[in-house]
Write an enzyme that holds these catalytic residues in place. Structure first.
Site, PDB file in Angstrom:
ATOM      1  N   GLY A 143       0.764  -1.155  -0.665  1.00 26.63           N
ATOM      2  CA  GLY A 143      -0.120   0.147  -0.009  1.00 26.63           C
ATOM      3  C   GLY A 143       0.762   0.879  -0.431  1.00 26.63           C
ATOM      4  N   LYS A 145       2.481   2.527  -2.389  1.00 25.68           N
ATOM      5  CA  LYS A 145       2.541   3.374  -3.661  1.00 25.68           C
ATOM      6  C   LYS A 145       1.602   4.338  -3.508  1.00 25.68           C
ATOM      7  CE  LYS A 145       6.393   1.306  -6.190  1.00 25.68           C
ATOM      8  NZ  LYS A 145       6.862   0.210  -4.884  1.00 25.68           N
ATOM      9  N   ASP A 193      -7.891 -10.934 -10.242  1.00 29.80           N
ATOM     10  CA  ASP A 193      -6.993 -11.152 -10.660  1.00 29.80           C
ATOM     11  C   ASP A 193      -6.348  -9.979 -11.938  1.00 29.80           C
ATOM     12  OD1 ASP A 193      -4.603 -12.917 -12.253  1.00 29.80           O
ATOM     13  OD2 ASP A 193      -5.778 -14.161 -12.299  1.00 29.80           O
ATOM     14  N   CYS A 265      11.198  -4.504  -7.944  1.00 31.24           N
ATOM     15  CA  CYS A 265      12.466  -3.756  -7.429  1.00 31.24           C
ATOM     16  C   CYS A 265      13.209  -4.971  -7.160  1.00 31.24           C
ATOM     17  CB  CYS A 265      11.783  -3.983  -5.857  1.00 31.24           C
ATOM     18  SG  CYS A 265      10.838  -5.059  -5.451  1.00 31.24           S
TER      19      CYS A 265
END
Length: 337
Positions: A143, A145, A193, A265
């Site tokens: 959460g 971002k 999804d 990342c």
């Protein structure tokens, strides 16, 4: 020279490094990053030199917090000359490692700040959300971002999606911890999804963030279970396929003229540039967007891999600027699918 506590931490943490992951990274990233890998590896395997930025919550009254941060050596993490930097967006960092104490979740009380890797805010700044826009955060947990987007602007509709059940609960708690009730009414949290959202909501959104599930280099290096680490490495090849499917879904969910940001990342080229190149070659209604101006604007705070295209960047951790890894790419949808 490190003191006794740092030496003790070094010994403890070195034992916790997962050798099978480090060996895998050593082979792959030496080939992909060349000489840059050795300094990146030194940072990734040395948690005592990691830094944490402080993103202030504009919805929480915190008198004296900014002056307290200044006294502790913090400074604004992002220069005012960036192409996009809303006045309400306030983030602080310092060269010294360490972190402020994390604030506990307390129902009914908003947290004053969010601790994070400063590089994780670059996808948000690249997205350039404006008030009133329809925004989708496709893989939103935990959460950070989503919270950062709401520090920048007030979307007309904000859809935060997280497929994983446990992570979705984490996302809901993060939003509850930082966002007041009137603004929460603009947010829809779902457990869909992400690969199907483009079909469910075609050409609905102005902006989409795809912070894709990836091989998280920092955490994988400290995998506590070597068998799980081996399994992760075996399954790693499948990640780029799911990332491509998420990205294609995001393109379908975008209105013509809308833009998306893709981020991970990891340093892995297969999960970064290769995924973007595949979407550009397979979706003719998508074009790259130049983000080199943002990269130049933050070059004092972040180290980037050289030789990247203008629509992408890769943050490389180095001592004193131990941010990243963080890959960011921006695309625009020019016409209907």
């Amino acid at each position: 020279m490190r003191g006794p506590l740092e030496k003790k931490a070094e010994g403890k943490l070195q034992r916790q490094i997962c050798q099978v992951v480090l060996d895998h990274f050593e082979k792959q990233y030496t080939a992909e990053l060349g000489d840059a890998w050795s300094s990146v590896r030194d940072v990734l395997t040395s948690p005592w030199c990691w830094q944490h930025a402080v993103l202030l919550n504009r919805f929480s009254q915190s008198p004296g917090l900014e002056s307290s941060l200044a006294e502790q050596g913090y400074h604004p993490a992002f220069p005012a000359a960036l192409p996009y930097l809303p006045a309400a967006f306030r983030c602080y960092s310092r060269a010294a490692p360490g972190r402020l104490p994390a604030q506990k979740h307390q129902p009914g009380r908003l947290k004053e700040y969010y601790l994070l890797n400063a590089a994780s805010l670059l996808p948000v700044l690249a997205l350039e959300v404006k008030d009133g826009e329809r925004v989708l955060d496709l893989c939103a947990a935990p959460g950070g971002k989503s919270v950062a987007i709401l520090q920048c602007a007030c979307p007309g509709y904000f859809h935060c999606n997280e497929y994983d059940d446990l992570r979705s609960r984490w996302l809901e708690q993060t939003i509850e911890s930082f966002i007041p009730d009137p603004v929460i009414n603009l947010i829809t949290v779902s457990k869909l999804d992400g690969r199907q959202i483009g079909d469910l909501q075609p050409e609905f959104y102005d902006k989409v963030l795809v912070d894709a599930p990836c091989s998280n280099d920092r955490s994988w290096l400290f995998s506590a279970d070597p068998q799980q680490a081996v399994l992760r490495l075996m399954q790693r090849k499948e990640l780029s396929s799911s990332q491509f499917q998420l990205l294609r879904s995001a393109v379908e969910a975008l209105r013509p003229g809308g833009s998306l940001v893709y981020s991970t990342c990891t340093l892995s080229r297969a999960e970064n540039s290769d995924v973007i190149n595949l979407i550009l070659s397979s979706c003719r209604n998508v074009v790259p967007v130049d983000i080199s101006g943002m990269a130049r604007g933050v070059s004092q705070e972040f180290t980037f891999l050289s030789g990247m295209q203008q629509h992408e960047l890769l943050v490389l951790p180095e001592k004193g600027r131990a941010w990243g890894p963080m890959y960011v790419a921006k695309l625009k949808k020019v016409c209907s699918s």
